[in-house]
Design an enzyme around this catalytic site. Structure first.
Site, PDB file in Angstrom:
ATOM      1  N   GLY A   1       0.650  -1.375   0.027  1.00 18.91           N
ATOM      2  CA  GLY A   1      -0.084   0.109  -0.055  1.00 18.91           C
ATOM      3  C   GLY A   1       0.883   1.209  -0.196  1.00 18.91           C
ATOM      4  O   GLY A   1       1.811   1.522  -0.866  1.00 18.91           O
ATOM      5  N   GLU A   2       0.580   2.148   0.901  1.00 20.96           N
ATOM      6  CA  GLU A   2       1.369   3.339   0.912  1.00 20.96           C
ATOM      7  C   GLU A   2       2.679   3.310   1.345  1.00 20.96           C
ATOM      8  O   GLU A   2       3.458   4.242   1.360  1.00 20.96           O
ATOM      9  CB  GLU A   2       0.744   4.444   2.055  1.00 20.96           C
ATOM     10  CG  GLU A   2       0.744   3.798   3.410  1.00 20.96           C
ATOM     11  CD  GLU A   2       0.543   4.822   4.232  1.00 20.96           C
ATOM     12  OE1 GLU A   2       0.405   6.345   4.040  1.00 20.96           O
ATOM     13  OE2 GLU A   2      -0.219   4.622   5.377  1.00 20.96           O
TER      14      GLU A   2
ATOM     15  N   GLY B   1       4.842   1.025  -0.555  1.00 17.86           N
ATOM     16  CA  GLY B   1       5.632   0.555  -1.443  1.00 17.86           C
ATOM     17  C   GLY B   1       5.408  -0.836  -1.943  1.00 17.86           C
ATOM     18  O   GLY B   1       4.428  -1.401  -1.462  1.00 17.86           O
TER      19      GLY B   1
ATOM     20  N   ASP C   1      -4.279  -3.541  -8.401  1.00 21.40           N
ATOM     21  CA  ASP C   1      -4.823  -4.148  -9.529  1.00 21.40           C
ATOM     22  C   ASP C   1      -4.033  -3.083 -10.607  1.00 21.40           C
ATOM     23  O   ASP C   1      -3.363  -3.691 -11.713  1.00 21.40           O
ATOM     24  CB  ASP C   1      -6.189  -4.293  -9.865  1.00 21.40           C
ATOM     25  CG  ASP C   1      -6.933  -4.992  -9.006  1.00 21.40           C
ATOM     26  OD1 ASP C   1      -6.426  -5.960  -8.615  1.00 21.40           O
ATOM     27  OD2 ASP C   1      -7.860  -4.824  -8.285  1.00 21.40           O
TER      28      ASP C   1
END
Ligand code: AMP
Length: 308
Positions: free
Chosen positions: A207-208, A210, A238
């Site tokens: 996610g945030e 990386g 995706d």
């Protein structure tokens, strides 16, 4: 020209984030993968299924991005796959409120003849038996096969999932799901366990924080771009997979070095996806914006250090 074959859900999504709420909008793993990969102008096709309730304008939208939708089956009497989710305040975690398989329950995918020789195949998140069936129809035995999945399939269809994982080159998965699949808390150990299941490469999306790319000998990390505003993270994973696969299709180079670049492209494209609700940002994205963002990524990660 190299071709990219995509299988995944084409869905209605209802999303709640701290910034707002949407009713049923275009979603599903396949549109995000396809829209992201369309940035590379490769020939691509989606294999999926929708119900008679699915608006034609959504299919046309995909078609206008040069995605072949002839293998998106329409079941006039059926209902489209529906997913709804609510994000927590950190925007990195979410609860699934509902997953209605509807027409996906007994979907028999048919790969179009002109995509059976695709050089890259993305088995996007959906029922593992559908993923297997698509793979059975691919005639190019050298195709690079990338599989994405999520907790829903681990919880409901684990045996089928393990069977298809055996047959793929790359598994892309988020950190929480990698831990769930392997029962390991360390992501390095989880990746090592995943090689024993079949794939030679593992991409773990955080996610945030990386994404990590592993094979037995190497590891590579790409950060996510620190963004001021994250509006809706749906589809970021995706979109990452679509950018990763699109770049590999275009370059036709499946070396670890080139996969590192593919991870950067995937991360850059995912950073756009989260800026608006649903697929909206990915539908209106031009190559100049992508170029500028890649430049930001370069600046973010480049440093000179003297090692003596
Ligand atoms: P992501 O945020 O990258 O995990 O992808 C979210 C997208 O996955 C949404 O558009 C959903 O429609 C779709 N989705 C949610 N649950 C599933 C599932 N069990 N199988 C396939 N696609 C799903």
């Amino acid at each position: 020209m190299s071709k990219l074959l995509i299988v995944g859900t084409v869905a209605f999504d209802a999303i709640e984030t701290p910034f707002g709420k949407t009713d049923k909008i275009l979603g599903g793993s396949a549109p995000y993968i396809g829209l992201s990969a369309s940035q590379f102008n490769v020939e691509s096709a989606i294999v999926s299924v929708v119900g008679g309730d699915f608006p034609d304008e959504y299919l046309q939208l995909l078609s206008h991005h040069n995605i072949d939708i002839s293998a998106v089956e329409i079941i006039p009497t059926g209902k489209t796959f529906f997913w709804s989710g609510r994000y927590h305040n950190d925007m990195n975690t979410r609860d699934t409120l509902s997953t209605e398989l509807n027409v996906l329950s007994d979907f028999q995918p048919v790969v179009p003849d002109n995509f059976k020789d695709s050089s890259v195949v993305v088995l996007g998140n959906l029922h593992p038996l559908v993923q297997s069936s698509v793979l059975d129809q691919v005639v190019n035995k050298n195709a690079l096969v990338i599989l994405d999945t999520m907790n829903f399939w681990m919880e409901n269809t684990l045996e089928d999932l393990l069977q298809v994982i055996k047959r793929v080159d790359i598994l892309t998965i988020n950190d929480e799901e990698a831990r769930q699949l392997t029962n390991e808390s360390s992501l390095v150990v989880a990746a090592r366990k995943i090689y024993t299941m079949g794939p030679k490469y593992v991409v773990i999306k955080k996610g945030e924080h990386g994404a990590l790319l592993f094979n037995k000998e190497n590891v590579f990390f790409a950060p996510a771009l620190p963004l001021e505003e994250v509006f809706d993270p749906t589809g970021a994973g995706d979109t990452f997979a679509g950018g990763f696969a699109g770049y590999l299709t275009k370059t036709n180079d499946f070396s670890f070095e080139n996969m590192k670049k593919a991870v950067i492209y995937g991360s850059a494209l995912a950073s756009f996806c989260v800026e608006k609700f649903g697929t909206e940002r990915m539908c209106h994205l031009d190559s100049k914006e992508v170029f500028r963002r890649l430049q930001l990524f370069k600046n973010l990660t480049q440093f000179d250090i003297e090692l003596t």
